[in-house]
Design a protein around this motif. Structure first.
Motif, PDB file in Angstrom:
ATOM      1  N   THR A 161     -66.908 -26.046 -15.480  1.00 58.61           N
ATOM      2  CA  THR A 161     -66.525 -27.172 -15.243  1.00 58.61           C
ATOM      3  C   THR A 161     -67.657 -27.664 -13.707  1.00 58.61           C
ATOM      4  O   THR A 161     -68.028 -28.930 -14.514  1.00 58.61           O
ATOM      5  CB  THR A 161     -65.835 -27.520 -15.026  1.00 58.61           C
ATOM      6  N   LEU A 162     -67.679 -26.785 -13.224  1.00 59.45           N
ATOM      7  CA  LEU A 162     -67.954 -27.092 -11.548  1.00 59.45           C
ATOM      8  C   LEU A 162     -69.341 -26.929 -11.602  1.00 59.45           C
ATOM      9  O   LEU A 162     -70.468 -27.022 -10.501  1.00 59.45           O
ATOM     10  CB  LEU A 162     -67.190 -27.234 -10.315  1.00 59.45           C
ATOM     11  N   GLY A 163     -69.902 -25.028 -11.911  1.00 61.17           N
ATOM     12  CA  GLY A 163     -71.348 -24.393 -11.716  1.00 61.17           C
ATOM     13  C   GLY A 163     -70.096 -23.921 -10.555  1.00 61.17           C
ATOM     14  O   GLY A 163     -68.719 -23.508 -10.743  1.00 61.17           O
ATOM     15  N   ASN A 164     -71.401 -23.004  -9.319  1.00 61.76           N
ATOM     16  CA  ASN A 164     -71.312 -22.288  -8.870  1.00 61.76           C
ATOM     17  C   ASN A 164     -70.527 -23.537  -7.496  1.00 61.76           C
ATOM     18  O   ASN A 164     -70.478 -24.547  -6.942  1.00 61.76           O
ATOM     19  CB  ASN A 164     -72.568 -21.992  -7.650  1.00 61.76           C
ATOM     20  N   SER A 175     -68.742 -27.649  -4.726  1.00 60.29           N
ATOM     21  CA  SER A 175     -70.044 -27.354  -5.881  1.00 60.29           C
ATOM     22  C   SER A 175     -70.790 -28.149  -6.548  1.00 60.29           C
ATOM     23  O   SER A 175     -71.665 -29.059  -6.075  1.00 60.29           O
ATOM     24  CB  SER A 175     -68.461 -27.347  -6.764  1.00 60.29           C
ATOM     25  N   GLU A 176     -71.529 -27.193  -7.150  1.00 60.80           N
ATOM     26  CA  GLU A 176     -72.979 -28.503  -7.416  1.00 60.80           C
ATOM     27  C   GLU A 176     -72.775 -29.218  -8.682  1.00 60.80           C
ATOM     28  O   GLU A 176     -72.593 -29.898  -9.286  1.00 60.80           O
ATOM     29  CB  GLU A 176     -73.503 -26.686  -8.235  1.00 60.80           C
ATOM     30  N   ALA A 177     -71.140 -29.633  -9.171  1.00 61.59           N
ATOM     31  CA  ALA A 177     -71.585 -30.969  -9.376  1.00 61.59           C
ATOM     32  C   ALA A 177     -70.912 -32.539  -8.302  1.00 61.59           C
ATOM     33  O   ALA A 177     -69.996 -32.996  -8.554  1.00 61.59           O
ATOM     34  CB  ALA A 177     -70.152 -30.955  -9.777  1.00 61.59           C
ATOM     35  N   ASP A 178     -70.822 -32.071  -7.404  1.00 61.13           N
ATOM     36  CA  ASP A 178     -70.507 -32.675  -5.427  1.00 61.13           C
ATOM     37  C   ASP A 178     -71.106 -33.512  -5.174  1.00 61.13           C
ATOM     38  O   ASP A 178     -71.375 -34.034  -3.584  1.00 61.13           O
ATOM     39  CB  ASP A 178     -69.335 -31.711  -4.759  1.00 61.13           C
TER      40      ASP A 178
END
Lengths: 373, 373
Positions: A161-164, A175-178
Motif C-alpha cells: 500500500t505504502l511503497g518503500n 513512506s513513499e505515501a506520506d
C-alpha cells in the motif's frame, strides 16, 4: 520458516462452565470440532487452575492446541505450529474461517472471535504499533535494507500500500505515501520559505529538504547525524527525497553529517540567526512525566534553537499521535516553561504510514521584543 | 472481564537448541527472567514434540505461560491470564517492555518480538481486519449501538481517531472521518449531478444521499433494505448523513425501504431510465473464483442496473481493497462479459476507517448506440 499462532476465543453462558462436568462437556464438543481441522490431535495433559482449567493437545507435526476454560464464561483456544517458508499452512485462511463457524454452531456460542493468523519469527516482521501501542499488521512483503547504524536500526521495508518505508528501531518513520506528513510539518501554502534561511535538525530521510528546496529558500542547513539513514533513503526512497542526499550540497543547501548541536552551538557563538528551524529528530516521548534522557535532549534542543532564531522566526516540529494526548500535554507544559516565552499553533494530519492522526507544532516567540532579547 | 494474551518470541542460534541440554539451558535462562515478572511461577508440565519441546508454567491467579522451543532456533512465549475490568493487568505495558529487554539481554538473542497485549472477550472488540485479512487494532473505546437486524449485525462503535463508525458483520463500513470515501465514490468535481436522476442501491448509512443532494439533482431514489442500519446511522452518524434518514423524503428524493431489486424491476417494466446508479451494497467478494451467492447477486445487480441506465448514464460503485487485486480482476472479468458491452475507469483513495487504499469503479456503456439497445 515461521511459527503460526491462531487465536480463537468465544463466550458462552457461564453456567455451562460452572462445574467440572460442564467444562468436560464444553471441552468435548470443542475437541470434536478441532479434530476435524488438525490431524492426529490427542489430549496431552490437563490442569486445574484458579478460575478454570487448561487442556493441552498435540497434533500433526508438533502442533499444539491449548484450550483454556474460564469459569466466567470465556474459552480461549491457541493453536501453534511450525511452518517452513514454502510449506502450506496446517490451517489456511479458508479452513480457519470454517473452524470459526464450526465452533459457533457446535458450541452454540454468543460470540466467537478468530484472529488472522499471527506469523512469528518470519524473515520480515509485518507487525508495527501505533503511538498508543496498538497492534497493526502492515502489508509488508520485503525488507530491502536492514543495517544497525551506530545510532539505531535502519530498515527500508516495502509495503504494497505504502511503497518503500523507512523504519527506525521498529518505528515507522516515513513512506513513499506520506507527502502529507512533510507538507503538514512545513505548513505548505501557509508559510513562505522564499529567500529564507532554514536549519533542519535531523531530517535524514531527505524529504523535508527536498520539499523545502522547491520553495526557493536562501539557504538550508540540514544537520543529520546518521549516515546510514541517508545512504538507505538516497537509494530506496528517491521518490520522496529526489537527489538531495546524493548531492549533499548545492548553491542554497548543504547536508552536514554530525551531531546537530555542534552547528547550532557554532551559530550561537557566531550570533547567527535564521528564519526557520525544523525539529525533525525523535518524536515527543510517550511517558508519564517529562523526565529521562529523551525529554532532556528535546528540551535542550528547544532552548538552543530559540537562541538562533530571528525574532519573527518559527520552530516547526512533529509532535506525536493524536491518541497520546498526555504526551502532547507534557510537551506543551515544557513549551510554557521556555524563556523567553513562546506561543504555538498545532496542526493535525492523518499520516498513511502511521495509520493514525499526527500532531505538528509551529512555535514562535510570544512577543518579538522578547524574541530578540 | 477479559483475557490478556501476551505474545513474545525470539530467535537464537539453532545450535543452542540442538539437544536436550541446550534446550534446558535456554529454558532455564528464560524461566529466571519470567519469574521476575510473574509471581508464583512454577513448571507444571513439559512435553517433547516433533521439532522441539514445550514447557507449561502456571503462576499467580491462574496465569499460564507456555514456552515452545523450536529446534530451528525460535522460541515462542505465550502468557495468558484473566483480568477483571477494573483490575490492574498482571503485566502492564511498561513491565512487558522491561520483560522484552530482559529477554534480549539475558538470552543474548538476535531478534526479540513483543506484541502489544491482545485483549480477548472484552466488552467491545477492537480488532478488525483489512480486505486482505490483516489484523488491525483500532482505538475503539465504546460500542454505541449493537443490534442484529434480519440481514446483518449492525454496530456503531466509537473510535478516538475516526469518531463514530458503522460496522456491519464485523466489517468496518464508514466512519465520521470518511468523506473521502463518498467523494471518491461519486467522483465529486468530476461528475455533474445537477438536474440528474439517480438511483442508489443500498447506501443505508445515508452519506451518499446526503452528499448527492448538495449537488442539486433532479431526483434521487435510495433503495435500502435494512431499517436497522438507517435507524442507527440517523442517530449516531448525523455528521455524515445530516437529516436525510430522518426525513426519508423531500422534494427531490425518497428513501424506499425494501429489496432494491423490486424498484429496479419496476423501472425496467415501466421503461424508466436514469442518469446515475450507485452500487452501494456489498463489496466485491474476496474469493478465488467469481462463484457463489454473493457474486451471483452482484452480477444480477449489474445486469439489471444497465437496463435502467440512460445511454450516457454511469454505474458508480466501490470495489475492494487495493491489496486484493485478484478479486478486482475477477470483477473486471465479469464486467467484460456484460451485454451490451461496458467500459470503465477506476479511482483509488485511502479510506481512513479501512486503513487501506480502496478502488472505485465508474462504468458506462462502451458505445452509446449499444447503450440504448
Amino acid at each position: 520458516m515461521s511459527v503460526q499462532t491462531l487465536l480463537l476465543d468465544f463466550s458462552i453462558d457461564p453456567a455451562r462452565l460452572g462445574d467440572e462436568i460442564g467444562q468436560k462437556t464444553v471441552f468435548g464438543q470443542l475437541e470434536t470440532v478441532l479434530k476435524e481441522y488438525i490431524p492426529n490431535l490427542i489430549l496431552a495433559t490437563e490442569l486445574k487452575l484458579e478460575g478454570g482449567s487448561l487442556k493441552l493437545l498435540t497434533g500433526k507435526k508438533g502442533s499444539t492446541v491449548s484450550v483454556r476454560l474460564f469459569d466466567r464464561g470465556l474459552v480461549t483456544v491457541n493453536i501453534e505450529y511450525y511452518k517452513e517458508e514454502n510449506e502450506e499452512p496446517l490451517i489456511n485462511l479458508k479452513c480457519s474461517k470454517l473452524l470459526e463457524s464450526s465452533v459457533r454452531m457446535s458450541l452454540d456460542c454468543e460470540r466467537v472471535k478468530l484472529f488472522p493468523t499471527i506469523k512469528r519469527g518470519y524473515k520480515y516482521d509485518v507487525y508495527l504499533t501505533s503511538s498508543d501501542d496498538r497492534l497493526l499488521e502492515y502489508d509488508i512483503d520485503a525488507v530491502i535494507f536492514d543495517e544497525q547504524s551506530p545510532f539505531q536500526r535502519v530498515q527500508i521495508v516495502h509495503s504494497k500500500t505504502l511503497g518503500n518505508m523507512l523504519v527506525l528501531d521498529e518505528l515507522q518513520n516515513i513512506s513513499e505515501a506520506d507527502l502529507i506528513y512533510t507538507e503538514t510539518l512545513m505548513q505548505r501554502g501557509k508559510e513562505s520559505y522564499e529567500g529564507k534561511e532554514i536549519v533542519i535538525l535531523g531530517g535524514g530521510d531527505g524529504a523535508l529538504l527536498y520539499e523545502l528546496l522547491k520553495e526557493k529558500p536562501k539557504y538550508v542547513w540540514m544537520l543529520e547525524i546518521d549516515e546510514v539513514v541517508m545512504t538507505a533513503c538516497n537509494k530506496y526512497l528517491r521518490s520522496i527525497c529526489g537527489d538531495v542526499l546524493e548531492t549533499r550540497k548545492g548553491p542554497n543547501y548543504e547536508v552536514i553529517v554530525e551531531d546537530c548541536m555542534l552547528t547550532v552551538n557554532k551559530f550561537i557563538a557566531d550570533g547567527k540567526k535564521v528564519d526557520y528551524i525544523f525539529g525533525d529528530l525523535t518524536d515527543i516521548p510517550i511517558s508519564e512525566s517529562a523526565c529521562g534522557e529523551l525529554w532532556e535532549f528535546m528540551i535542550t534542543i528547544l532552548n538552543s534553537s530559540f537562541k538562533i532564531l530571528k525574532p519573527n522566526g518559527k520552530f516547526m516540529t512533529h509532535g506525536n499521535g493524536a491518541t497520546s494526548p498526555e504526551s502532547l500535554e507534557l510537551y506543551e507544559q515544557e513549551l510554557a516553561k521556555l524563556k523567553p516565552p513562546v506561543k504555538y499553533t498545532k496542526s493535525k494530519a492523518f499520516v498513511p504510514s502511521f495509520l493514525e492522526d499526527w500532531y505538528f507544532y509551529h512555535i514562535s516567540f510570544a512577543t518579538t521584543d522578547n524574541g530578540d532579547a
